[in-house]
Design a protein around this motif. Structure first.
Motif, PDB file in Angstrom:
ATOM      1  N   GLY A 111      47.927 -40.241  42.864  1.00 53.03           N
ATOM      2  CA  GLY A 111      48.377 -41.101  41.782  1.00 53.03           C
ATOM      3  C   GLY A 111      48.699 -42.469  42.310  1.00 53.03           C
ATOM      4  N   ASP A 112      48.573 -43.438  41.435  1.00 55.17           N
ATOM      5  CA  ASP A 112      48.841 -44.806  41.840  1.00 55.17           C
ATOM      6  C   ASP A 112      50.321 -45.068  41.701  1.00 55.17           C
ATOM      7  N   ASN A 113      50.992 -45.210  42.784  1.00 54.74           N
ATOM      8  CA  ASN A 113      52.425 -45.458  42.757  1.00 54.74           C
ATOM      9  C   ASN A 113      52.740 -46.860  43.267  1.00 54.74           C
ATOM     10  N   GLY A 114      51.831 -47.756  43.005  1.00 47.22           N
ATOM     11  CA  GLY A 114      52.078 -49.151  43.377  1.00 47.22           C
ATOM     12  C   GLY A 114      52.031 -49.386  44.872  1.00 47.22           C
ATOM     13  N   GLY A 115      51.318 -48.541  45.591  1.00 48.14           N
ATOM     14  CA  GLY A 115      51.194 -48.742  47.023  1.00 48.14           C
ATOM     15  C   GLY A 115      52.305 -48.108  47.818  1.00 48.14           C
ATOM     16  N   VAL A 116      53.265 -47.415  47.151  1.00 49.10           N
ATOM     17  CA  VAL A 116      54.348 -46.759  47.870  1.00 49.10           C
ATOM     18  C   VAL A 116      54.020 -45.270  47.878  1.00 49.10           C
ATOM     19  N   TYR A 117      53.999 -44.673  49.042  1.00 47.58           N
ATOM     20  CA  TYR A 117      53.700 -43.250  49.165  1.00 47.58           C
ATOM     21  C   TYR A 117      54.963 -42.455  48.946  1.00 47.58           C
ATOM     22  N   SER A 118      54.829 -41.312  48.304  1.00 49.31           N
ATOM     23  CA  SER A 118      56.008 -40.456  48.110  1.00 49.31           C
ATOM     24  C   SER A 118      56.240 -39.642  49.364  1.00 49.31           C
ATOM     25  N   SER A 119      57.490 -39.368  49.672  1.00 45.44           N
ATOM     26  CA  SER A 119      57.835 -38.659  50.892  1.00 45.44           C
ATOM     27  C   SER A 119      57.863 -37.159  50.679  1.00 45.44           C
ATOM     28  N   GLY A 120      57.789 -36.716  49.442  1.00 44.05           N
ATOM     29  CA  GLY A 120      57.846 -35.280  49.169  1.00 44.05           C
ATOM     30  C   GLY A 120      59.272 -34.830  48.882  1.00 44.05           C
ATOM     31  N   SER A 166      35.801 -40.879  56.702  1.00 50.21           N
ATOM     32  CA  SER A 166      37.248 -40.638  56.779  1.00 50.21           C
ATOM     33  C   SER A 166      38.019 -41.691  55.987  1.00 50.21           C
ATOM     34  N   VAL A 167      37.554 -42.923  55.978  1.00 53.31           N
ATOM     35  CA  VAL A 167      38.208 -43.959  55.183  1.00 53.31           C
ATOM     36  C   VAL A 167      38.061 -43.640  53.693  1.00 53.31           C
ATOM     37  N   GLU A 168      36.852 -43.222  53.286  1.00 54.65           N
ATOM     38  CA  GLU A 168      36.640 -42.862  51.882  1.00 54.65           C
ATOM     39  C   GLU A 168      37.497 -41.671  51.485  1.00 54.65           C
ATOM     40  N   LYS A 169      37.612 -40.691  52.359  1.00 52.41           N
ATOM     41  CA  LYS A 169      38.415 -39.500  52.076  1.00 52.41           C
ATOM     42  C   LYS A 169      39.889 -39.876  51.915  1.00 52.41           C
ATOM     43  N   SER A 170      40.399 -40.754  52.792  1.00 54.96           N
ATOM     44  CA  SER A 170      41.799 -41.157  52.680  1.00 54.96           C
ATOM     45  C   SER A 170      42.032 -41.946  51.402  1.00 54.96           C
ATOM     46  N   LEU A 171      41.052 -42.768  51.002  1.00 58.17           N
ATOM     47  CA  LEU A 171      41.179 -43.499  49.744  1.00 58.17           C
ATOM     48  C   LEU A 171      41.162 -42.543  48.555  1.00 58.17           C
ATOM     49  N   GLU A 172      40.298 -41.510  48.629  1.00 56.92           N
ATOM     50  CA  GLU A 172      40.269 -40.512  47.550  1.00 56.92           C
ATOM     51  C   GLU A 172      41.588 -39.772  47.466  1.00 56.92           C
ATOM     52  N   ARG A 173      42.167 -39.387  48.618  1.00 60.00           N
ATOM     53  CA  ARG A 173      43.458 -38.694  48.621  1.00 60.00           C
ATOM     54  C   ARG A 173      44.548 -39.558  47.997  1.00 60.00           C
TER      55      ARG A 173
END
Length: 190
Positions: A179-188, A167-174
């Motif tokens: 895309g690498d956004n500098g550690g900030v997740y997009s909210s949609g 599950s950790v590997e899957k979340s890292l793959e997701r």
């Protein structure tokens, strides 16, 4: 370490009689050196031990009657914990077995109980001999069951660890797929 209700005996260095022996006028030991002692109390490096001494006195009177009397005395002594070693450790199961044996001891203390025991003795011995293979098989099954339970527990732990890693590997793959956004997740939104 030594615990309360353990049965202990003196170490070899603690069993030695006083220097000089009886011919020099040395006193005999208070506690027989090879006797088992019960631990009554433990305080720091010291143990309070109890020893029960018994003596049977037999006498013959003028008319030829033989009389025998027995007495027991309990003695206590405090010694350093390093001067003894444990012979027997009493557990809760030992106490439960003692309680379970009391009714049988009461019955066998009667004349009828002794007669029944002597008559049933050969039958019980034969039944025990016939049951011995089953008892050994039961012990083996319990030992194998214990080994199986430990193996099952190890398997469950390994499976849980594998699921957590996946599950950790899957979340890292997701995260990498988004895309690498500098550690900030997009909210949609936006």
């Amino acid at each position: 370490g030594v615990r309360r209700d353990d049965v202990v005996a003196f170490e070899s260095f603690a069993r030695r009689p006083a220097a000089g022996g009886p011919e020099s006028g040395a006193l005999p030991p208070l506690v027989p050196p090879l006797s088992p002692l019960s631990v009554v109390d433990v305080k720091g490096p010291y143990l309070l031990l109890e020893h029960t001494a018994s003596r049977t006195v037999t006498s013959v009177d003028r008319s030829g009657n033989v009389r025998s009397s027995r007495w027991e005395r309990s003695h206590r002594v405090r010694v350093r914990r390093t001067s003894v070693f444990v012979i027997e450790r009493r557990t809760v199961l030992d106490a439960a077995a003692d309680v379970a044996r009391v009714p049988g001891d009461i019955v066998l203390g009667t004349g009828i109980g002794r007669e029944v025991a002597s008559a049933a003795g050969p039958i019980v011995a034969a039944a025990a001999e016939l049951a011995r293979p089953m008892v050994l098989w039961g012990r083996l099954a319990l030992a194998a069951g214990g080994t199986g339970a430990r193996a099952a527990a190890a398997g469950v732990m390994a499976a849980g660890d594998a699921v957590a890693r996946a599950s950790v590997e899957k979340s890292l793959e997701r995260r990498d797929d988004e895309g690498d956004n500098g550690g900030v997740y997009s909210s949609g939104y936006g």
